[in-house]
Design a protein around this motif. Sequence first.
Motif, PDB file in Angstrom:
ATOM      1  N   UNK A 195      -3.523  91.387  42.847  1.00 21.38           N
ATOM      2  CA  UNK A 195      -2.128  91.215  43.321  1.00 21.38           C
ATOM      3  C   UNK A 195      -2.023  89.783  43.806  1.00 21.38           C
ATOM      4  N   UNK A 196      -2.956  89.539  44.475  1.00 19.57           N
ATOM      5  CA  UNK A 196      -2.929  88.204  45.564  1.00 19.57           C
ATOM      6  C   UNK A 196      -3.525  87.079  44.803  1.00 19.57           C
ATOM      7  N   UNK A 197      -4.326  87.318  43.576  1.00 15.36           N
ATOM      8  CA  UNK A 197      -4.915  86.393  42.960  1.00 15.36           C
ATOM      9  C   UNK A 197      -6.173  85.833  43.640  1.00 15.36           C
ATOM     10  N   UNK A 198      -6.663  86.699  44.315  1.00 17.42           N
ATOM     11  CA  UNK A 198      -7.976  86.029  45.076  1.00 17.42           C
ATOM     12  C   UNK A 198      -9.343  86.052  44.367  1.00 17.42           C
ATOM     13  N   UNK A 199      -9.187  86.593  43.132  1.00 18.62           N
ATOM     14  CA  UNK A 199     -10.610  86.669  42.452  1.00 18.62           C
ATOM     15  C   UNK A 199     -11.204  85.378  41.874  1.00 18.62           C
ATOM     16  N   UNK A 200     -12.148  85.042  42.151  1.00 18.07           N
ATOM     17  CA  UNK A 200     -12.610  83.834  41.592  1.00 18.07           C
ATOM     18  C   UNK A 200     -12.867  83.909  40.094  1.00 18.07           C
ATOM     19  N   UNK A 201     -12.663  82.450  39.464  1.00 17.09           N
ATOM     20  CA  UNK A 201     -13.111  82.393  38.263  1.00 17.09           C
ATOM     21  C   UNK A 201     -14.654  82.812  37.967  1.00 17.09           C
ATOM     22  N   UNK A 202     -15.344  82.601  38.772  1.00 24.35           N
ATOM     23  CA  UNK A 202     -16.880  82.947  38.668  1.00 24.35           C
ATOM     24  C   UNK A 202     -16.929  84.725  38.690  1.00 24.35           C
ATOM     25  N   UNK A 203     -16.303  85.207  39.497  1.00 24.77           N
ATOM     26  CA  UNK A 203     -16.443  86.738  39.351  1.00 24.77           C
ATOM     27  C   UNK A 203     -15.554  87.111  38.253  1.00 24.77           C
ATOM     28  N   UNK A 204     -14.481  86.664  37.722  1.00 27.43           N
ATOM     29  CA  UNK A 204     -13.916  86.949  36.475  1.00 27.43           C
ATOM     30  C   UNK A 204     -14.743  86.907  35.372  1.00 27.43           C
ATOM     31  N   UNK A 205     -15.592  85.810  35.346  1.00 29.33           N
ATOM     32  CA  UNK A 205     -16.645  85.488  34.320  1.00 29.33           C
ATOM     33  C   UNK A 205     -17.561  86.865  34.422  1.00 29.33           C
ATOM     34  N   UNK A 206     -17.929  87.425  35.545  1.00 28.10           N
ATOM     35  CA  UNK A 206     -18.940  88.250  35.500  1.00 28.10           C
ATOM     36  C   UNK A 206     -18.390  89.621  34.950  1.00 28.10           C
ATOM     37  N   UNK A 207     -16.974  89.980  35.383  1.00 27.67           N
ATOM     38  CA  UNK A 207     -16.348  91.044  35.200  1.00 27.67           C
ATOM     39  C   UNK A 207     -16.163  91.024  33.525  1.00 27.67           C
ATOM     40  N   UNK A 208     -15.740  89.905  32.871  1.00 25.31           N
ATOM     41  CA  UNK A 208     -15.633  89.954  31.559  1.00 25.31           C
ATOM     42  C   UNK A 208     -16.877  90.247  30.832  1.00 25.31           C
ATOM     43  N   UNK A 209     -17.956  89.569  31.665  1.00 23.06           N
ATOM     44  CA  UNK A 209     -19.349  89.985  30.937  1.00 23.06           C
ATOM     45  C   UNK A 209     -19.556  91.243  30.683  1.00 23.06           C
ATOM     46  N   UNK A 210     -19.267  92.037  31.916  1.00 25.86           N
ATOM     47  CA  UNK A 210     -19.573  93.250  31.751  1.00 25.86           C
ATOM     48  C   UNK A 210     -18.564  94.078  30.557  1.00 25.86           C
ATOM     49  N   UNK A 211     -17.560  93.827  30.598  1.00 28.11           N
ATOM     50  CA  UNK A 211     -16.869  94.267  29.274  1.00 28.11           C
ATOM     51  C   UNK A 211     -17.303  94.056  28.128  1.00 28.11           C
ATOM     52  N   UNK A 212     -17.684  92.746  27.787  1.00 32.46           N
ATOM     53  CA  UNK A 212     -18.330  92.304  26.716  1.00 32.46           C
ATOM     54  C   UNK A 212     -19.559  93.209  26.252  1.00 32.46           C
ATOM     55  N   UNK A 213     -20.344  93.209  27.516  1.00 41.79           N
ATOM     56  CA  UNK A 213     -21.701  94.153  27.183  1.00 41.79           C
ATOM     57  C   UNK A 213     -21.412  95.448  26.666  1.00 41.79           C
TER      58      UNK A 213
END
Length: 70
Positions: free
Chosen positions: A20-38
């Motif tokens: 909600x606060x938009x405090x997730x870094x781009x680096x962390x989002x990249x890791x989360x998206x990589x989990x989803x892709x994997x």
Amino acid sequence: FNAGIILGLCKYDIRREDLCNGTVSNETWDKIIQCAIDFSSFACTTLENYVSKEYAEEYNKKIDQELEQA
């Protein structure tokens, strides 16, 4: 894909407030998206089109090791 997103959010300790606060870094989002892709990539290789318990456990260990090294 959705299971990978949820795993990533949990493993990288992302909470509702962070989203909600938009405090997730781009680096962390990249890791989360990589989990989803994997996860979705693995699911597409099976006839059943799902992520096996064994794959999820092994992937979970992999992320735990990465977090320990950080």
